[in-house]
Write a protein that holds these residues in place. Structure first.
Motif, mmCIF file in Angstrom:
data_model
loop_
_atom_site.group_PDB
_atom_site.id
_atom_site.type_symbol
_atom_site.label_atom_id
_atom_site.label_comp_id
_atom_site.label_asym_id
_atom_site.label_seq_id
_atom_site.Cartn_x
_atom_site.Cartn_y
_atom_site.Cartn_z
ATOM 1 N N ALA A 1 64.722 -12.544 90.513
ATOM 2 C CA ALA A 1 64.193 -12.414 89.159
ATOM 3 C C ALA A 1 65.188 -11.633 88.318
ATOM 4 C CB ALA A 1 62.850 -11.695 89.184
ATOM 5 N N THR A 2 65.580 -12.197 87.206
ATOM 6 C CA THR A 2 66.563 -11.558 86.329
ATOM 7 C C THR A 2 65.883 -11.072 85.054
ATOM 8 O OG1 THR A 2 67.188 -13.542 85.114
ATOM 9 C CG2 THR A 2 68.265 -13.165 87.226
ATOM 10 N N SER A 3 66.350 -9.974 84.521
ATOM 11 C CA SER A 3 65.782 -9.446 83.278
ATOM 12 C C SER A 3 66.799 -8.561 82.575
ATOM 13 C CB SER A 3 64.512 -8.654 83.578
ATOM 14 O OG SER A 3 64.812 -7.527 84.377
ATOM 15 N N GLY A 4 66.486 -8.218 81.334
ATOM 16 C CA GLY A 4 67.290 -7.248 80.605
ATOM 17 C C GLY A 4 68.422 -7.824 79.784
ATOM 18 N N TYR A 5 68.432 -9.164 79.615
ATOM 19 C CA TYR A 5 69.522 -9.747 78.844
ATOM 20 C C TYR A 5 69.076 -11.085 78.276
ATOM 21 C CZ TYR A 5 69.925 -12.924 82.741
ATOM 22 O OH TYR A 5 69.661 -13.872 83.698
ATOM 23 N N ILE A 6 69.836 -11.557 77.326
ATOM 24 C CA ILE A 6 69.693 -12.931 76.839
ATOM 25 C C ILE A 6 71.093 -13.510 76.792
ATOM 26 C CG2 ILE A 6 68.981 -14.431 74.966
ATOM 27 C CD1 ILE A 6 66.974 -12.306 74.142
ATOM 28 N N TRP A 7 71.377 -14.403 77.706
ATOM 29 C CA TRP A 7 72.697 -15.005 77.794
ATOM 30 C C TRP A 7 72.651 -16.481 77.469
ATOM 31 C CZ3 TRP A 7 73.656 -12.639 83.280
ATOM 32 C CH2 TRP A 7 74.031 -11.306 83.145
ATOM 33 N N SER A 8 73.694 -16.958 76.832
ATOM 34 C CA SER A 8 73.796 -18.395 76.600
ATOM 35 C C SER A 8 74.832 -19.033 77.518
ATOM 36 C CB SER A 8 74.146 -18.679 75.144
ATOM 37 O OG SER A 8 75.372 -18.059 74.807
ATOM 38 N N ILE A 9 75.850 -18.281 77.874
ATOM 39 C CA ILE A 9 76.892 -18.787 78.773
ATOM 40 C C ILE A 9 76.949 -17.855 79.980
ATOM 41 C CG2 ILE A 9 79.333 -19.311 79.055
ATOM 42 C CD1 ILE A 9 79.436 -19.813 76.046
ATOM 43 N N TYR A 10 76.510 -18.341 81.130
ATOM 44 C CA TYR A 10 76.392 -17.461 82.290
ATOM 45 C C TYR A 10 76.545 -18.252 83.578
ATOM 46 C CZ TYR A 10 71.760 -19.529 82.510
ATOM 47 O OH TYR A 10 70.732 -20.425 82.583
ATOM 48 N N CYS A 11 76.794 -17.506 84.625
ATOM 49 C CA CYS A 11 76.765 -18.033 85.982
ATOM 50 C C CYS A 11 75.890 -17.112 86.833
ATOM 51 C CB CYS A 11 78.158 -18.089 86.607
ATOM 52 S SG CYS A 11 79.310 -19.220 85.819
ATOM 53 N N LEU A 12 75.139 -17.699 87.722
ATOM 54 C CA LEU A 12 74.345 -16.953 88.703
ATOM 55 C C LEU A 12 74.788 -17.375 90.094
ATOM 56 C CD1 LEU A 12 70.840 -17.459 87.057
ATOM 57 C CD2 LEU A 12 72.309 -15.456 86.861
ATOM 58 N N GLY A 13 74.615 -16.498 91.057
ATOM 59 C CA GLY A 13 75.067 -16.873 92.392
ATOM 60 C C GLY A 13 74.485 -16.006 93.480
ATOM 61 N N TRP A 14 74.890 -16.341 94.704
ATOM 62 C CA TRP A 14 74.490 -15.590 95.893
ATOM 63 C C TRP A 14 75.733 -15.224 96.689
ATOM 64 C CZ3 TRP A 14 69.522 -14.050 96.585
ATOM 65 C CH2 TRP A 14 68.537 -14.720 95.857
ATOM 66 N N VAL A 15 75.715 -13.987 97.140
ATOM 67 C CA VAL A 15 76.766 -13.452 98.010
ATOM 68 C C VAL A 15 76.083 -12.891 99.244
ATOM 69 C CG1 VAL A 15 78.523 -11.649 98.254
ATOM 70 C CG2 VAL A 15 78.305 -12.895 96.090
ATOM 71 N N ARG A 16 76.702 -12.997 100.397
ATOM 72 C CA ARG A 16 76.119 -12.394 101.582
ATOM 73 C C ARG A 16 77.131 -11.505 102.275
ATOM 74 N NH1 ARG A 16 75.422 -17.494 105.851
ATOM 75 N NH2 ARG A 16 77.602 -17.570 106.548
ATOM 76 N N GLN A 17 76.590 -10.543 103.018
ATOM 77 C CA GLN A 17 77.446 -9.649 103.801
ATOM 78 C C GLN A 17 76.771 -9.347 105.123
ATOM 79 O OE1 GLN A 17 78.605 -5.905 101.961
ATOM 80 N NE2 GLN A 17 80.434 -5.819 103.253
ATOM 81 N N ALA A 18 77.433 -9.737 106.193
ATOM 82 C CA ALA A 18 76.957 -9.445 107.538
ATOM 83 C C ALA A 18 77.518 -8.102 107.983
ATOM 84 C CB ALA A 18 77.389 -10.555 108.493
#
Length: 128
Positions: free
Chosen positions: A23-40
């Protein structure tokens, strides 16, 4: 202030599935990227997948065909994980960047570990 809050992690038997949410909050973006990173444990962070505001996606080779990234506008990000393997055990982080240039189906995921905004992570543990 940008906030990213992950959920959906857990312990699952190999071959099972999980759906991670962010869940994302606190901004209003028109040009953005979202993603997932993992660390073992004792390993470097690695980009898993990314999606841009157009819905274009990029995946790491080790998850292609098993993981699916999706979003509801810029407010909620998902990662559907199928056919889980013990080597998928890691902390999974939701990340975001704006503005963002999408580097294509192959190049996009290579940028995701450099995104500016990070959540606290959700643990995925896969047992055999």
């Amino acid at each position: 202030q940008v906030q990213l809050v992950e959920s959906g992690g857990g312990s699952v038997q190999a071959g099972g599935s999980l759906r991670l949410s962010c869940a994302t909050s606190g901004y209003i973006w028109s040009i953005y990227c979202l993603g997932w990173v993992r660390q073992a444990p004792e390993k470097e962070r690695e980009g898993v997948a990314t999606i841009d505001y157009h819905g274009r996606t990029s995946y790491a080779d080790f998850v292609k065909g098993r993981f699916t990234i999706s979003k509801e506008n810029s407010s909620t990000l998902y990662l559907q994980i199928n056919s889980l393997k013990p080597e998928d055990t890691a902390m999974y982080y939701c990340v975001a960047e704006s503005p963002c240039h999408f580097w294509g189906e192959n190049g996009g995921v290579r940028q995701v570990t450099h995104y500016t905004y990070w959540g606290q992570g959700t643990q995925v543990t896969v047992f055999s």
